[in-house]
Scaffold this active site. Structure first.
Site, PDB file in Angstrom:
ATOM      1  N   ARG A   1      11.554   1.487   5.272  1.00 24.43           N
ATOM      2  CA  ARG A   1      11.425   2.890   5.229  1.00 24.43           C
ATOM      3  C   ARG A   1      11.901   3.632   7.030  1.00 24.43           C
ATOM      4  NH1 ARG A   1       5.555   3.784   3.143  1.00 24.43           N
ATOM      5  NH2 ARG A   1       4.859   2.217   4.205  1.00 24.43           N
TER       6      ARG A   1
ATOM      7  N   LYS B   1       4.735   3.541  10.091  1.00 22.56           N
ATOM      8  CA  LYS B   1       4.053   2.850  10.273  1.00 22.56           C
ATOM      9  C   LYS B   1       2.631   3.701  11.626  1.00 22.56           C
ATOM     10  CE  LYS B   1       3.080   0.262   6.772  1.00 22.56           C
ATOM     11  NZ  LYS B   1       1.555   0.410   6.333  1.00 22.56           N
TER      12      LYS B   1
ATOM     13  N   TYR C   1       1.679   7.422   9.808  1.00 20.50           N
ATOM     14  CA  TYR C   1       0.753   7.103   9.675  1.00 20.50           C
ATOM     15  C   TYR C   1      -0.105   6.076  10.291  1.00 20.50           C
ATOM     16  CZ  TYR C   1       1.940   7.368   4.614  1.00 20.50           C
ATOM     17  OH  TYR C   1       2.323   8.010   3.413  1.00 20.50           O
TER      18      TYR C   1
ATOM     19  N   HIS D   1      -4.261   4.836  10.448  1.00 17.37           N
ATOM     20  CA  HIS D   1      -5.035   4.516  10.144  1.00 17.37           C
ATOM     21  C   HIS D   1      -6.146   3.459  10.840  1.00 17.37           C
ATOM     22  CE1 HIS D   1      -3.880   5.007   5.832  1.00 17.37           C
ATOM     23  NE2 HIS D   1      -2.399   4.253   6.572  1.00 17.37           N
TER      24      HIS D   1
ATOM     25  N   GLU E   1      -2.085   9.918   7.270  1.00 16.76           N
ATOM     26  CA  GLU E   1      -2.905   9.888   6.379  1.00 16.76           C
ATOM     27  C   GLU E   1      -4.477  11.038   6.230  1.00 16.76           C
ATOM     28  OE1 GLU E   1      -2.627   7.981   8.686  1.00 16.76           O
ATOM     29  OE2 GLU E   1      -4.391   7.133   9.263  1.00 16.76           O
TER      30      GLU E   1
ATOM     31  N   ARG F   1     -11.296  14.397 -14.426  1.00 13.24           N
ATOM     32  CA  ARG F   1     -10.087  13.454 -14.505  1.00 13.24           C
ATOM     33  C   ARG F   1      -9.724  13.076 -15.670  1.00 13.24           C
ATOM     34  NH1 ARG F   1      -5.568  13.919 -11.881  1.00 13.24           N
ATOM     35  NH2 ARG F   1      -4.674  12.444 -11.854  1.00 13.24           N
TER      36      ARG F   1
ATOM     37  N   ASP G   1      -4.583  -2.934  -0.810  1.00 17.18           N
ATOM     38  CA  ASP G   1      -4.880  -2.011   0.182  1.00 17.18           C
ATOM     39  C   ASP G   1      -6.579  -2.189   0.557  1.00 17.18           C
ATOM     40  OD1 ASP G   1      -4.971  -0.379  -1.447  1.00 17.18           O
ATOM     41  OD2 ASP G   1      -3.558   0.983   0.397  1.00 17.18           O
TER      42      ASP G   1
HETATM   43  N1  LIG Z   1      -1.039  -1.396  -2.432  1.00 17.06           N
HETATM   44  C1  LIG Z   1       0.403  -0.318  -2.369  1.00 17.06           C
HETATM   45  O1  LIG Z   1       1.251  -0.772  -1.952  1.00 17.06           O
HETATM   46  C2  LIG Z   1      -0.822   1.037  -2.225  1.00 17.06           C
HETATM   47  C3  LIG Z   1      -0.112   2.198  -2.360  1.00 17.06           C
HETATM   48  C4  LIG Z   1      -0.574   3.798  -2.360  1.00 17.06           C
HETATM   49  C5  LIG Z   1      -1.828   3.226  -2.910  1.00 17.06           C
HETATM   50  N2  LIG Z   1      -3.033   2.257  -3.152  1.00 17.06           N
HETATM   51  C6  LIG Z   1      -3.738   1.977  -3.680  1.00 17.06           C
HETATM   52  O2  LIG Z   1      -3.932   2.852  -4.400  1.00 17.06           O
HETATM   53  C7  LIG Z   1      -5.477   3.365  -4.574  1.00 17.06           C
HETATM   54  C8  LIG Z   1      -5.450   4.485  -5.953  1.00 17.06           C
HETATM   55  O3  LIG Z   1      -5.065   5.564  -5.130  1.00 17.06           O
HETATM   56  P1  LIG Z   1      -4.878   6.811  -5.512  1.00 17.06           P
HETATM   57  O4  LIG Z   1      -4.274   7.792  -4.597  1.00 17.06           O
HETATM   58  O5  LIG Z   1      -4.623   6.763  -6.780  1.00 17.06           O
HETATM   59  O6  LIG Z   1      -6.647   7.229  -5.334  1.00 17.06           O
HETATM   60  P2  LIG Z   1      -7.476   8.759  -6.127  1.00 17.06           P
HETATM   61  O7  LIG Z   1      -8.518   8.980  -5.725  1.00 17.06           O
HETATM   62  O8  LIG Z   1      -6.233   9.155  -6.441  1.00 17.06           O
HETATM   63  O9  LIG Z   1      -7.515   7.840  -7.989  1.00 17.06           O
HETATM   64  C9  LIG Z   1      -8.451   6.953  -7.428  1.00 17.06           C
HETATM   65  C10 LIG Z   1      -9.909   7.357  -9.044  1.00 17.06           C
HETATM   66  O10 LIG Z   1     -10.147   5.721  -9.745  1.00 17.06           O
HETATM   67  C11 LIG Z   1     -11.143   6.698  -9.955  1.00 17.06           C
HETATM   68  N3  LIG Z   1     -12.342   5.531  -9.953  1.00 17.06           N
HETATM   69  C12 LIG Z   1     -13.376   5.110  -9.067  1.00 17.06           C
HETATM   70  N4  LIG Z   1     -14.333   4.600  -9.179  1.00 17.06           N
HETATM   71  C13 LIG Z   1     -13.364   4.064 -10.777  1.00 17.06           C
HETATM   72  C14 LIG Z   1     -14.515   3.398 -11.620  1.00 17.06           C
HETATM   73  N5  LIG Z   1     -15.963   2.280 -11.702  1.00 17.06           N
HETATM   74  N6  LIG Z   1     -13.502   3.075 -12.743  1.00 17.06           N
HETATM   75  C15 LIG Z   1     -12.794   3.897 -13.165  1.00 17.06           C
HETATM   76  N7  LIG Z   1     -12.338   4.696 -12.568  1.00 17.06           N
HETATM   77  C16 LIG Z   1     -12.378   4.729 -11.691  1.00 17.06           C
HETATM   78  C17 LIG Z   1     -11.464   7.989  -9.435  1.00 17.06           C
HETATM   79  O11 LIG Z   1     -12.141   9.046 -10.476  1.00 17.06           O
HETATM   80  C18 LIG Z   1     -10.179   8.852  -9.432  1.00 17.06           C
HETATM   81  O12 LIG Z   1      -9.967   9.249 -10.048  1.00 17.06           O
HETATM   82  C19 LIG Z   1      -5.982   3.289  -3.940  1.00 17.06           C
HETATM   83  O13 LIG Z   1      -6.763   1.987  -3.229  1.00 17.06           O
HETATM   84  C20 LIG Z   1      -4.857   3.061  -2.691  1.00 17.06           C
HETATM   85  O14 LIG Z   1      -5.484   2.720  -1.814  1.00 17.06           O
HETATM   86  C21 LIG Z   1      -2.203   1.003  -2.776  1.00 17.06           C
END
Ligand SMILES: NC(=O)c1ccc[n+]([C@@H]2O[C@H](COP(=O)([O-])OP(=O)(O)OC[C@H]3O[C@@H](n4cnc5c(N)ncnc54)[C@H](O)[C@@H]3O)[C@@H](O)[C@H]2O)c1
Length: 372
Positions: free
Chosen positions: A15, A75, A94, A96, A118, A203, A270
């Site tokens: 990016r 980054k 970003y 972190h 972030e 939600r 992550d």
């Molecule tokens: N791998 C990647 O490249 C990448 C990229 C972007 C985001 N992410 C990760 O994805 C994850 C989700 O991000 P997001 O932006 O959707 O967060 P978000 O806060 O929008 O959504 C998270 C959801 O999880 C729910 N939750 C919490 N505990 C739970 C459980 N035990 N059972 C069911 N649901 C539960 C919450 O109520 C919430 O609605 C984060 O860890 C984020 O860091 C990873």
């Protein structure tokens, strides 16, 4: 203001912090934009695109850092980049910092002012500069999951939408936030039979109101998860508990209850991952198998679609970048508490409480810093 954008040097990062369109907007407002040669290449932007926008191309990152008043990146600055930051320079990217003491100490020592994407907030309590990457990762999850489901890749050999006479794949999405909602939308769009689990009733109500019966939703409990994964072809992990490691919602023992060749896509990797058997993978080797179950656990999923991700991130950062350039960081932060929430470091002082707590460093209130 002189705004500089170096080429990203973190491995596998394609990016770029500034699109030609963002450069053009800044230049139209009287700012100067300096881009390192080839910075946009990984996202499909050539030097000529930036030149057409009115930017200046320079040969090295050193020239960008030496000239610019504000550095815009993607980054966190790597060690070599941190050495080039100077007192009074503004860094917008970003960061972190909480798990990264080396970077934090280097930024403090540099004397720069650093605003972290972030931690910038919005009026609905969201994180507007993180959301676009969650949208990308969410929409990508069914795409990579369906590829993994193919027989040659170790999967069950099930087609997401089925065909007339053959039922669709069953997809379970755990976590119905930004990632989970976008994953469910795409999986349902591919014709799969989708169920979203979440712990938040508001939600679940929102999902029901907005998406109706395009996909099902269910309250998330250990029992509901155990039941649903037994019939699933794909399980997408998308939970987040802010500030905490992801809870482990599928144990290794439970893998024996899942159909052989089913796919676990752990987007929450992550934050440590929400399946016990998840370990971070890379785009070069994205998948692996445990007890007959395929796992996809790439920690920087948006990097796979660098062009879309760059443009999506640029759309979200541009208004803040322009405010910082037009007004200077202090006035811009005084006018916008959500931008002020992004201030992590200023002139050798840490200004973000969660980072100070994590690293045991004293913190000065950002409200004090902007009045100084
Ligand atoms: N791998 C990647 O490249 C990448 C990229 C972007 C985001 N992410 C990760 O994805 C994850 C989700 O991000 P997001 O932006 O959707 O967060 P978000 O806060 O929008 O959504 C998270 C959801 O999880 C729910 N939750 C919490 N505990 C739970 C459980 N035990 N059972 C069911 N649901 C539960 C919450 O109520 C919430 O609605 C984060 O860890 C984020 O860091 C990873």
């Amino acid at each position: 203001m002189k705004i500089g954008c170096p080429k990203e040097i973190k491995p596998q990062e394609f990016r770029v912090g500034m699109t030609p369109n963002a450069a053009q907007e800044a230049i139209a407002r009287g700012h100067e934009v300096i881009i390192e040669t080839g910075a946009g290449q990984g996202s499909g932007f050539d030097n000529t695109d930036y030149i057409a926008a009115g930017a200046t191309i320079v040969d090295t990152a050193a020239e960008v850092f030496a000239t610019a008043d504000m550095i815009v990146k993607v980054k966190e600055p790597q060690a070599a980049e941190r050495k080039m930051l100077r007192e009074g320079q503004l860094l917008f990217t970003y960061l972190h910092l909480a798990p990264d003491p080396d970077q934090t100490h280097d930024l403090l020592a540099s004397g720069c002012t650093a605003i972290a994407y972030e931690t910038v907030t919005d009026s609905s309590g969201g994180l507007p500069l993180l959301a676009p990457m969650s949208e990308v990762a969410g929409r990508l999850a069914p795409q990579v999951g369906s590829w993994t489901l193919q027989k040659a890749n170790g999967g069950r050999g099930v087609l997401m939408g089925g065909v007339p006479g053959v039922g669709p794949a069953k997809v379970v999405v755990i976590g119905g936030g930004v990632v989970g909602t976008h994953a469910a939308q795409i999986a349902a769009g591919m014709g799969a039979d989708v169920t979203v689990l979440d712990r938040s009733l508001p939600r679940l109500r929102y999902l029901d109101d907005v998406f109706g019966n395009r996909f099902k939703n269910q309250y998330s409990t250990a029992g509901a998860t155990a039941e649903l994964i037994q019939t699933a072809d794909m399980v997408i992990g998308a939970v987040l508990i802010p500030g905490a490691a992801a809870p482990k919602l599928v144990t290794r023992e439970q893998l024996s209850t899942i159909k052989p060749g089913a796919v676990l896509v752990d987007v929450a990797i992550d934050q440590g991952g929400c399946f016990e058997t998840s370990k971070a993978t890379t785009h070069a080797e994205p998948i692996y198998e445990v007890d007959g179950i395929m796992h996809y656990c790439v920690a920087n999923m948006p990097g796979a679609v660098a062009r879309t991700s760059t443009i999506a991130l640029g759309n979200a950062t541009m208004p803040f970048m322009l405010a910082l350039a037009d007004k200077g960081w202090k006035q811009a932060c005084q006018d916008d508490p959500h931008l002020l929430a992004g201030l992590n470091v200023h002139a050798g002082q840490l200004t973000y409480y969660a980072v100070g707590k994590a690293l045991g460093i004293d913190v000065v209130s950002p409200n004090v810093v902007i009045k100084s």
